[in-house]
Design an enzyme around this catalytic site. Structure first.
Site, PDB file in Angstrom:
ATOM      1  N   ASP A 129      40.065  41.097  24.284  1.00 15.19           N
ATOM      2  CA  ASP A 129      40.834  41.383  25.494  1.00 15.19           C
ATOM      3  C   ASP A 129      41.695  42.617  25.284  1.00 15.19           C
ATOM      4  OD1 ASP A 129      39.823  39.187  26.769  1.00 15.19           O
ATOM      5  OD2 ASP A 129      41.705  38.062  26.854  1.00 15.19           O
ATOM      6  N   LYS A 152      37.594  40.811  34.556  1.00 20.07           N
ATOM      7  CA  LYS A 152      37.768  39.427  35.001  1.00 20.07           C
ATOM      8  C   LYS A 152      37.990  39.352  36.505  1.00 20.07           C
ATOM      9  CE  LYS A 152      39.795  37.373  30.798  1.00 20.07           C
ATOM     10  NZ  LYS A 152      38.782  36.335  30.521  1.00 20.07           N
ATOM     11  N   GLY A 200      45.371  31.571  25.712  1.00 25.20           N
ATOM     12  CA  GLY A 200      46.760  31.985  25.596  1.00 25.20           C
ATOM     13  C   GLY A 200      47.632  31.097  24.748  1.00 25.20           C
ATOM     14  N   ARG A 252      31.777  21.195  20.717  1.00 23.42           N
ATOM     15  CA  ARG A 252      31.185  19.934  20.236  1.00 23.42           C
ATOM     16  C   ARG A 252      30.620  19.114  21.403  1.00 23.42           C
ATOM     17  NH1 ARG A 252      31.505  18.850  15.012  1.00 23.42           N
ATOM     18  NH2 ARG A 252      33.179  19.691  13.691  1.00 23.42           N
ATOM     19  N   GLY A 276      41.949  30.213  22.639  1.00 23.52           N
ATOM     20  CA  GLY A 276      42.776  29.739  21.534  1.00 23.52           C
ATOM     21  C   GLY A 276      42.373  30.244  20.164  1.00 23.52           C
ATOM     22  N   GLY A 312      41.382  36.718  22.826  1.00 25.09           N
ATOM     23  CA  GLY A 312      42.291  37.228  23.841  1.00 25.09           C
ATOM     24  C   GLY A 312      43.610  37.669  23.249  1.00 25.09           C
ATOM     25  N   SER A 313      44.603  36.782  23.321  1.00 23.55           N
ATOM     26  CA  SER A 313      45.950  37.113  22.850  1.00 23.55           C
ATOM     27  C   SER A 313      46.018  37.241  21.335  1.00 23.55           C
ATOM     28  CB  SER A 313      46.923  36.033  23.319  1.00 23.55           C
ATOM     29  OG  SER A 313      46.688  35.693  24.671  1.00 23.55           O
TER      30      SER A 313
END
Length: 301
Positions: A31, A88, A160, A172, A221, A242-243
């Site tokens: 990102d 996005k 995030g 899973r 995450g 991302g973050s």
């Protein structure tokens, strides 16, 4: 040339769209908010970048309505880097997706990270030339998105947070259902398709292949090289971060370390050395402490 041939040329075929998605296999997509971040991501080894207005962690902090980023920023990033650039759009927001495609996005993410525009319908991705990636928590969701035209699936995770728990859970879930389908006979698969609201043709194709018919990346995450390696070990084809990159103490070092971890995910000795290099990661928030109304993964159908 017939009208059918012209129509086929105008729109990207499933084969072309899925082929582009497969080109990202084994890589890391990062990102970015600015062209400077895009340059860092490319230099760190990203196979593509995802442009957005704010990284998911900042979207959480800010609150309010999260929308498609300014297409001018997307143009800046496209001009800056040589790797593919994605954008996005909100779930169900066809106009945002049309704008992203017209701006030159190489791929569009119909994303639960942004505020959902339509509570009942997702974008009809078959009407676009650009390929789409969509999130999924389970096999039923994944196959519904593929039926709508998605060329790539990613775990939703919980974006995030820096907590990989939900990405692991979703991967899973998908893998477990595929194994279950592979052991069923034809009639049982048809019954599973009806029960889960999934297209029966895709259910049979998935069972016969022993995997999703499109590439399946991890997202939501992933904050450390070890997180990325774990998701690859669980059978993902690549990683979205991302973050975790630009929320880290040293984004360049973290980006390089995540890329290295994906390339060496099955080599613990090399992973040990990689894990020493990136410095302090982003500050995270445990998924279990999130109020239900703040969980982004529940957006979509």
């Amino acid at each position: 040339m017939s009208n059918t041939d012209l129509e086929e040329l105008r729109r990207g075929t499933d084969l072309v769209k899925r082929g582009f998605a497969k080109m990202q296999k084994g890589g890391v997509i990062m990102d970015v908010v600015t062209r400077e971040q895009a340059r860092i991501a490319e230099d760190a080894g990203a196979v593509a970048v995802m442009h957005l207005e704010s990284v998911p962690a900042d979207i959480r902090k800010r609150g309010g309505v999260a929308r498609m980023a300014d297409p001018g920023g997307l143009e800046d990033v496209i001009d800056e880097v040589s790797i593919p650039v994605m954008g996005k759009a909100r779930i169900g927001h066809t106009a945002e997706a049309q704008i992203l495609e017209a701006t030159g996005a190489d791929m569009i993410d119909e994303s639960e990270v942004l505020t959902q525009a339509d509570d009942r319908y997702h974008i009809d991705k078959r009407e676009f030339t650009a390929p789409f990636v969509c999130g999924a928590r389970n096999l039923g969701e994944a196959l519904r998105r593929i039926d709508e035209g998605a060329a790539m699936i990613r775990t939703k995770g919980e974006a995030g947070t820096g907590d990989v728990n939900q990405a692991v859970t979703h991967q899973r879930n998908i893998q477990r259902s595929i194994r279950k389908l592979s052991g069923m006979d034809y009639e049982e698969r048809d019954e599973w398709a009806r029960e889960h609201g999934a297209p029966r043709e895709l259910v049979h194709e998935t069972a016969e292949m022993g995997r999703l018919p499109v590439v399946n990346f991890a997202a939501g995450g992933i904050a450390t090289p070890a997180d990325a390696a774990l998701m690859m070990q669980l059978g993902c084809d690549g990683i979205f971060v991302g973050s975790g990159i630009f929320g880290a103490e040293n984004p360049q070092a973290m980006g390089e370390a995540v890329v290295a971890a994906v390339n060496n995910y099955d080599d613990p000795e090399t992973l040990k050395e990689i894990a020493k290099s990136p410095g302090k990661g982003m500050k995270g928030q445990a998924n279990e402490t999130l109020p239900e109304e703040e969980k982004l993964q529940d957006r979509g159908i």
